[in-house]
Design a protein around this motif. Sequence first.
Motif, PDB file in Angstrom:
ATOM      1  N   LEU A   1      -4.445   4.786  10.468  1.00 42.24           N
ATOM      2  CA  LEU A   1      -3.582   3.657  10.114  1.00 42.24           C
ATOM      3  C   LEU A   1      -2.715   3.243  11.302  1.00 42.24           C
ATOM      4  O   LEU A   1      -2.317   4.078  12.122  1.00 42.24           O
ATOM      5  CB  LEU A   1      -2.649   4.020   8.945  1.00 42.24           C
ATOM      6  CG  LEU A   1      -3.239   4.662   7.691  1.00 42.24           C
ATOM      7  CD1 LEU A   1      -3.314   6.183   7.827  1.00 42.24           C
ATOM      8  CD2 LEU A   1      -2.417   4.296   6.471  1.00 42.24           C
ATOM      9  N   SER A   2      -2.389   1.969  11.328  1.00 41.44           N
ATOM     10  CA  SER A   2      -1.467   1.430  12.323  1.00 41.44           C
ATOM     11  C   SER A   2      -0.429   0.578  11.610  1.00 41.44           C
ATOM     12  O   SER A   2      -0.773  -0.342  10.857  1.00 41.44           O
ATOM     13  CB  SER A   2      -2.228   0.586  13.354  1.00 41.44           C
ATOM     14  OG  SER A   2      -1.348   0.118  14.360  1.00 41.44           O
TER      15      SER A   2
ATOM     16  N   THR B   1       7.185  -4.377   6.930  1.00 39.60           N
ATOM     17  CA  THR B   1       6.120  -3.509   7.440  1.00 39.60           C
ATOM     18  C   THR B   1       4.745  -4.030   7.049  1.00 39.60           C
ATOM     19  O   THR B   1       4.511  -4.404   5.900  1.00 39.60           O
ATOM     20  CB  THR B   1       6.303  -2.075   6.916  1.00 39.60           C
ATOM     21  OG1 THR B   1       7.557  -1.562   7.383  1.00 39.60           O
ATOM     22  CG2 THR B   1       5.182  -1.163   7.394  1.00 39.60           C
ATOM     23  N   GLN B   2       3.856  -4.032   8.034  1.00 39.86           N
ATOM     24  CA  GLN B   2       2.465  -4.418   7.818  1.00 39.86           C
ATOM     25  C   GLN B   2       1.585  -3.281   8.303  1.00 39.86           C
ATOM     26  O   GLN B   2       1.896  -2.633   9.311  1.00 39.86           O
ATOM     27  CB  GLN B   2       2.134  -5.705   8.610  1.00 39.86           C
ATOM     28  CG  GLN B   2       0.828  -6.371   8.226  1.00 39.86           C
ATOM     29  CD  GLN B   2      -0.387  -5.816   8.984  1.00 39.86           C
ATOM     30  OE1 GLN B   2      -0.238  -5.239  10.061  1.00 39.86           O
ATOM     31  NE2 GLN B   2      -1.565  -5.998   8.426  1.00 39.86           N
ATOM     32  N   VAL B   3       0.500  -3.014   7.596  1.00 40.07           N
ATOM     33  CA  VAL B   3      -0.375  -1.889   7.942  1.00 40.07           C
ATOM     34  C   VAL B   3      -1.837  -2.351   7.953  1.00 40.07           C
ATOM     35  O   VAL B   3      -2.280  -3.074   7.046  1.00 40.07           O
ATOM     36  CB  VAL B   3      -0.209  -0.724   6.947  1.00 40.07           C
ATOM     37  CG1 VAL B   3      -1.193   0.408   7.264  1.00 40.07           C
ATOM     38  CG2 VAL B   3       1.231  -0.186   6.974  1.00 40.07           C
TER      39      VAL B   3
ATOM     40  N   ILE C   1       1.113  -1.575   0.317  1.00 42.38           N
ATOM     41  CA  ILE C   1       2.204  -0.742   0.837  1.00 42.38           C
ATOM     42  C   ILE C   1       3.250  -0.582  -0.262  1.00 42.38           C
ATOM     43  O   ILE C   1       4.035  -1.497  -0.536  1.00 42.38           O
ATOM     44  CB  ILE C   1       2.850  -1.378   2.085  1.00 42.38           C
ATOM     45  CG1 ILE C   1       1.770  -1.752   3.107  1.00 42.38           C
ATOM     46  CG2 ILE C   1       3.848  -0.405   2.711  1.00 42.38           C
ATOM     47  CD1 ILE C   1       2.316  -2.554   4.285  1.00 42.38           C
ATOM     48  N   HIS C   2       3.208   0.569  -0.916  1.00 41.70           N
ATOM     49  CA  HIS C   2       4.185   0.892  -1.959  1.00 41.70           C
ATOM     50  C   HIS C   2       5.084   2.010  -1.448  1.00 41.70           C
ATOM     51  O   HIS C   2       4.660   2.836  -0.636  1.00 41.70           O
ATOM     52  CB  HIS C   2       3.469   1.282  -3.247  1.00 41.70           C
ATOM     53  CG  HIS C   2       2.704   0.145  -3.857  1.00 41.70           C
ATOM     54  ND1 HIS C   2       3.303  -0.873  -4.565  1.00 41.70           N
ATOM     55  CD2 HIS C   2       1.377  -0.148  -3.832  1.00 41.70           C
ATOM     56  CE1 HIS C   2       2.390  -1.735  -4.969  1.00 41.70           C
ATOM     57  NE2 HIS C   2       1.207  -1.334  -4.539  1.00 41.70           N
ATOM     58  N   PRO C   3       6.333   2.074  -1.913  1.00 43.28           N
ATOM     59  CA  PRO C   3       7.323   2.947  -1.271  1.00 43.28           C
ATOM     60  C   PRO C   3       6.947   4.419  -1.241  1.00 43.28           C
ATOM     61  O   PRO C   3       7.071   5.067  -0.193  1.00 43.28           O
ATOM     62  CB  PRO C   3       8.593   2.721  -2.104  1.00 43.28           C
ATOM     63  CG  PRO C   3       8.375   1.474  -2.841  1.00 43.28           C
ATOM     64  CD  PRO C   3       6.904   1.258  -2.972  1.00 43.28           C
TER      65      PRO C   3
END
Length: 540
Positions: free
Chosen positions: A301-302, A370-372, A344-346
Amino acid sequence: MTTSIPDPIAAGLRRGWHVIDASTIDRDVHLEADAVIVGTGAGGGMTAEILSEAGLRVVMIEEGPLRSSSDFHMLEREAYPLLYQSSAARQTKDKGITILQGRNVGGSTTVNWTSSFRTPPETLAYWRDRFGLATYAPEFLDPWFELVERRLSIHPWEVPPNENNAVLGRGAKKLGIPTAVIPRNVKGCWNLGYCGMGCPTNAKQSMLVTTIPSALDRGAVLVHHARAERFTLSGDDVSGLTCSALEPGDEKNRPYQITVTARAYVAAAGSIGTPALLLRSQIPNPHRRLGVRTFLHPVVLSAAVMPETVNGFSGAPQSIYSDHFLHTQPIDGPIGYKLEVPPIHPLLAAVTMPGFGDTGSKQMADFANTQVIIALMRDGFNDASPGGDVQLRHDHSPVLNYDITPYVWDGMRRSLLTMAEIQFAAGAKTVMPVHESARPYRTWNEAKGAIAELPMEILRCRVVSAHVMGGCAMGNDEHDAVVSGAGRHHFAGNLYVFDGSIFPTSLGVNPQLSIYGIVARNANELAASLTGKPLGRRIV
């Protein structure tokens, strides 16, 4: 919110479905059927509907609970313990890879992110050349994929992507990297973004709301909270299945058993569960092919912090992808990778991202921006990528041993570079590979130099997976394979494997549609065999 939404499971139970919750029984139970199916995910659910529609008596065995949209509240703290193996914390033997797998009626189809791809032609060509699977060609499989796509409302997502996916599209476009829209199995989707916690509106066309209700309406029996322990062999055939009743919360065995006698036995417990069941059953394995060549699409992941709000928890979780880096080298050359984005969940973000204390606090402060991007390694097409093997612990529970080889690490490093470049091209303020030794980098040149020096080691580079495949590989030669191309076991005449464990390599795409289509074809053949007559039409 869900009180006004029809609940097909609750309605079916009121209609009198034959469902046994093994956590509540007070005596042993024996059932008889034409076919018993272990597992209710993509393979088991599809098989149950087809055999039931052919007029056969079907029993479904599921280790997890029966839950429905009324139970799905878009809450991570509820969903992970309730719907996933090991509360979404299943790991490989060395703890180096975290594996997301469903454990409920519907299996992973209840909690996946809806991405639906046909098996790539280049993967099928490799299977034909290396494993003699002559009927695994687009001209034979496409009609089955078309039927399944209609059945499960699979189509390219027509709504604009959420910002998390849009970043992948924008950055890739600036670099000349082609992307495309992901087909999803949804009908009337509300674009909420909580597919991984069970769809609260029943828009996702999972097995839970499609094939399993269909089978139950035709008289099939469902037993949940029941762990399949072992098949019994008599001569060359399976003669029975023994299951343990489970406590509802902690998965411990209760003092009762469910036994099933059937004409055909179908293992569809997934690519860890099915090999483990066959190993426990001591099914003949003279060439030691059972449990080996298990593949994961290992994922790195990035993470980027964008100048604008991303809200990666909202909207269809996966809608944009790129296969560019699967095609820049031969399929058996340097490992290729597929690019997608995750929701993206906490909670999931907090346990996946490196760092703690002030570092972790800063990351969560940037959560909304944030983006992944993720890169899925296409493992299994090169001798340097042999996959893992399913083993049994002392208590006979399964564990996957999977060593990440230098060949796979090389692809992971290349993909971290690719993802960082795309994120900077899309305007990222900072980019950080999800790696214990990394930190947020402010320019592409800074990131490029740092990523080249990162130690690529387990527990330092975070690696995850949601695609377990193989372990009961199919092939024409019994020396190299566990089952035939039709899913029939080479040494147990009435035992069939109908799930992703039959794949002889990984796929290079998210696996659910491949399982649906291939199992649909094989289950139709089984139905014709058990009824003793042609079906007259393809049942899906």
